[in-house]
Design a protein around this motif. Structure first.
Motif, mmCIF file in Angstrom:
data_model
loop_
_atom_site.group_PDB
_atom_site.id
_atom_site.type_symbol
_atom_site.label_atom_id
_atom_site.label_comp_id
_atom_site.label_asym_id
_atom_site.label_seq_id
_atom_site.Cartn_x
_atom_site.Cartn_y
_atom_site.Cartn_z
ATOM 1 N N VAL A 1 -6.228 10.358 11.863
ATOM 2 C CA VAL A 1 -7.117 9.443 12.599
ATOM 3 C C VAL A 1 -8.048 10.227 13.520
ATOM 4 C CG1 VAL A 1 -7.180 7.532 14.257
ATOM 5 C CG2 VAL A 1 -5.449 7.569 12.445
ATOM 6 N N ALA A 2 -7.512 11.209 14.236
ATOM 7 C CA ALA A 2 -8.320 11.998 15.162
ATOM 8 C C ALA A 2 -9.389 12.803 14.432
ATOM 9 C CB ALA A 2 -7.428 12.923 15.982
ATOM 10 N N TRP B 1 -14.967 13.751 13.268
ATOM 11 C CA TRP B 1 -16.031 13.853 12.262
ATOM 12 C C TRP B 1 -17.206 12.956 12.653
ATOM 13 C CZ3 TRP B 1 -14.474 13.399 6.400
ATOM 14 C CH2 TRP B 1 -15.478 13.929 5.597
ATOM 15 N N LEU B 2 -16.912 11.728 13.041
ATOM 16 C CA LEU B 2 -17.974 10.806 13.462
ATOM 17 C C LEU B 2 -18.663 11.294 14.729
ATOM 18 C CD1 LEU B 2 -16.131 7.423 12.816
ATOM 19 C CD2 LEU B 2 -17.996 8.415 11.453
ATOM 20 N N ASN B 3 -17.888 11.757 15.699
ATOM 21 C CA ASN B 3 -18.456 12.225 16.960
ATOM 22 C C ASN B 3 -19.316 13.464 16.769
ATOM 23 O OD1 ASN B 3 -18.946 12.281 19.743
ATOM 24 N ND2 ASN B 3 -17.128 13.514 20.128
ATOM 25 N N TRP B 4 -18.812 14.422 16.023
ATOM 26 C CA TRP B 4 -19.579 15.642 15.783
ATOM 27 C C TRP B 4 -20.837 15.339 14.980
ATOM 28 C CZ3 TRP B 4 -16.966 20.948 14.747
ATOM 29 C CH2 TRP B 4 -16.073 21.250 15.776
ATOM 30 N N SER B 5 -20.765 14.407 14.061
ATOM 31 C CA SER B 5 -21.939 14.061 13.249
ATOM 32 C C SER B 5 -23.084 13.570 14.123
ATOM 33 C CB SER B 5 -21.589 12.980 12.224
ATOM 34 O OG SER B 5 -20.657 13.467 11.295
ATOM 35 N N ARG B 6 -22.759 12.921 15.231
ATOM 36 C CA ARG B 6 -23.785 12.407 16.144
ATOM 37 C C ARG B 6 -24.198 13.431 17.189
ATOM 38 N NH1 ARG B 6 -20.242 7.578 15.961
ATOM 39 N NH2 ARG B 6 -19.236 8.467 17.788
ATOM 40 N N LEU C 1 -19.002 20.844 10.521
ATOM 41 C CA LEU C 1 -18.468 19.516 10.227
ATOM 42 C C LEU C 1 -17.435 19.544 9.103
ATOM 43 C CD1 LEU C 1 -21.665 17.284 10.450
ATOM 44 C CD2 LEU C 1 -19.716 17.308 12.001
ATOM 45 N N TRP C 2 -17.462 20.561 8.263
ATOM 46 C CA TRP C 2 -16.506 20.661 7.159
ATOM 47 C C TRP C 2 -15.078 20.868 7.646
ATOM 48 C CZ3 TRP C 2 -17.416 18.926 2.553
ATOM 49 C CH2 TRP C 2 -18.731 18.835 2.112
ATOM 50 N N THR C 3 -14.911 21.179 8.936
ATOM 51 C CA THR C 3 -13.569 21.304 9.485
ATOM 52 C C THR C 3 -12.768 20.018 9.294
ATOM 53 O OG1 THR C 3 -12.268 22.017 11.389
ATOM 54 C CG2 THR C 3 -14.157 20.619 11.877
ATOM 55 N N PHE C 4 -13.443 18.864 9.351
ATOM 56 C CA PHE C 4 -12.716 17.598 9.325
ATOM 57 C C PHE C 4 -12.155 17.212 7.958
ATOM 58 C CE2 PHE C 4 -15.321 17.512 13.162
ATOM 59 C CZ PHE C 4 -14.299 17.383 14.089
ATOM 60 N N PRO C 5 -12.900 17.327 6.847
ATOM 61 C CA PRO C 5 -12.249 17.028 5.570
ATOM 62 C C PRO C 5 -11.105 18.000 5.262
ATOM 63 C CG PRO C 5 -14.612 17.444 5.242
ATOM 64 C CD PRO C 5 -14.331 17.539 6.707
ATOM 65 N N CYS C 6 -11.292 19.278 5.608
ATOM 66 C CA CYS C 6 -10.189 20.244 5.411
ATOM 67 C C CYS C 6 -9.005 19.864 6.282
ATOM 68 C CB CYS C 6 -10.652 21.653 5.767
ATOM 69 S SG CYS C 6 -11.649 22.431 4.512
ATOM 70 N N GLY C 7 -9.284 19.455 7.509
ATOM 71 C CA GLY C 7 -8.225 19.070 8.428
ATOM 72 C C GLY C 7 -7.438 17.867 7.945
ATOM 73 N N ALA D 1 -10.868 27.858 10.958
ATOM 74 C CA ALA D 1 -12.019 28.763 10.865
ATOM 75 C C ALA D 1 -13.327 27.983 10.932
ATOM 76 C CB ALA D 1 -11.946 29.588 9.577
ATOM 77 N N LEU D 2 -13.377 26.844 10.260
ATOM 78 C CA LEU D 2 -14.583 26.017 10.295
ATOM 79 C C LEU D 2 -14.803 25.401 11.677
ATOM 80 C CD1 LEU D 2 -14.167 24.362 6.795
ATOM 81 C CD2 LEU D 2 -16.038 25.900 7.482
ATOM 82 N N ALA D 3 -13.718 25.052 12.364
ATOM 83 C CA ALA D 3 -13.844 24.527 13.728
ATOM 84 C C ALA D 3 -14.384 25.597 14.670
ATOM 85 C CB ALA D 3 -12.502 24.006 14.233
ATOM 86 N N ALA D 4 -13.897 26.825 14.490
ATOM 87 C CA ALA D 4 -14.380 27.922 15.331
ATOM 88 C C ALA D 4 -15.891 28.122 15.164
ATOM 89 C CB ALA D 4 -13.633 29.209 14.997
ATOM 90 N N ARG D 5 -16.378 27.862 13.967
ATOM 91 C CA ARG D 5 -17.819 27.999 13.688
ATOM 92 C C ARG D 5 -18.584 26.702 13.945
ATOM 93 N NH1 ARG D 5 -19.882 31.862 14.737
ATOM 94 N NH2 ARG D 5 -21.666 31.330 13.480
ATOM 95 N N ARG D 6 -17.883 25.668 14.451
ATOM 96 C CA ARG D 6 -18.480 24.377 14.765
ATOM 97 C C ARG D 6 -19.107 23.731 13.531
ATOM 98 N NH1 ARG D 6 -22.616 25.642 18.279
ATOM 99 N NH2 ARG D 6 -22.335 27.779 17.683
#
Length: 193
Positions: A58-59, A64-69, A24-30, A17-22
């Motif tokens: 790892v992905a 997370w790093l890529n989206w942060s930038r 960054l919190w998608t990554f810690p949940c993931g 759900a967080l990924a669908a909304r773009r």
């Protein structure tokens, strides 16, 4: 159904759900979800799936790093389409890698459904990498993974995971629609969601 399976399921739903909304919190949940899911599928002898969950840790860090930038002033993550030639290369590479992995797993392990499991794993790897790179097409791959995963988990009597992948399917369709809408807005120069 164990508590690990329940927690992994809830975190997995939040992640998609967080990924669908773009977000960054998608990554810690993931990261939390795939760690727990890895334990469950390893115990079910779905070794490709278990290895896949380790890859996802790892992905998710990479994403997370890529989206942060890649966020704009309002915090929205930019997304883009792949050129047609890139789509074909990813499709061919995913299919070849999946079949090679399936042959390896079939030969050297006691895996259940090695080809089915490996095709899902290979497609999931491609989808996760494309998501980390903010490519809209990753949603189509997740949709394929979700459709293929439901009967596999039913066959292994992992009913909650089968239900989870039905929910993932709905969330993936939502994500595809939302990301395409965001790309159209960005192309028209509209910066806010």
């Amino acid at each position: 159904m164990g508590s690990i399976e329940c927690i992994a399921t809830l975190l997995g739903l939040a992640c998609v759900a967080l990924a669908a909304r773009r977000s960054l919190w998608t990554f810690p949940c993931g990261i939390a979800s795939v760690t727990l899911l890895g334990i469950v599928v390893f115990e079910a002898r779905l070794y490709s799936d278990a290895l896949l969950q380790a890859f996802f840790v790892v992905a998710n860090v990479y994403g997370w790093l890529n989206w942060s930038r890649s966020t704009d002033a309002e915090g929205a993550v930019s997304v883009k389409h792949m050129p047609a030639s890139m789509r074909l290369r990813w499709l061919a590479g995913t299919l070849v890698a999946s079949l090679v992995w399936a042959a390896f797993v079939h030969r050297f392990t006691d895996a259940s459904y090695p080809i089915w499991d490996a095709l899902i794993a290979g497609t999931s790897v491609a989808a996760q990498l494309l998501m980390a790179r903010r490519r809209i097409e990753h949603w189509w791959l997740w949709i394929a993974v979700d459709v293929a995963s439901v009967p596999l988990y039913l066959a292994k009597q992992l009913y909650l995971f089968a239900a989870l992948y039905l929910l993932y399917l709905a969330l993936s369709v939502w994500g595809l629609i939302d990301w395409r809408r965001a790309a159209r807005r960005a192309a028209r120069g509209i910066v806010t969601d």
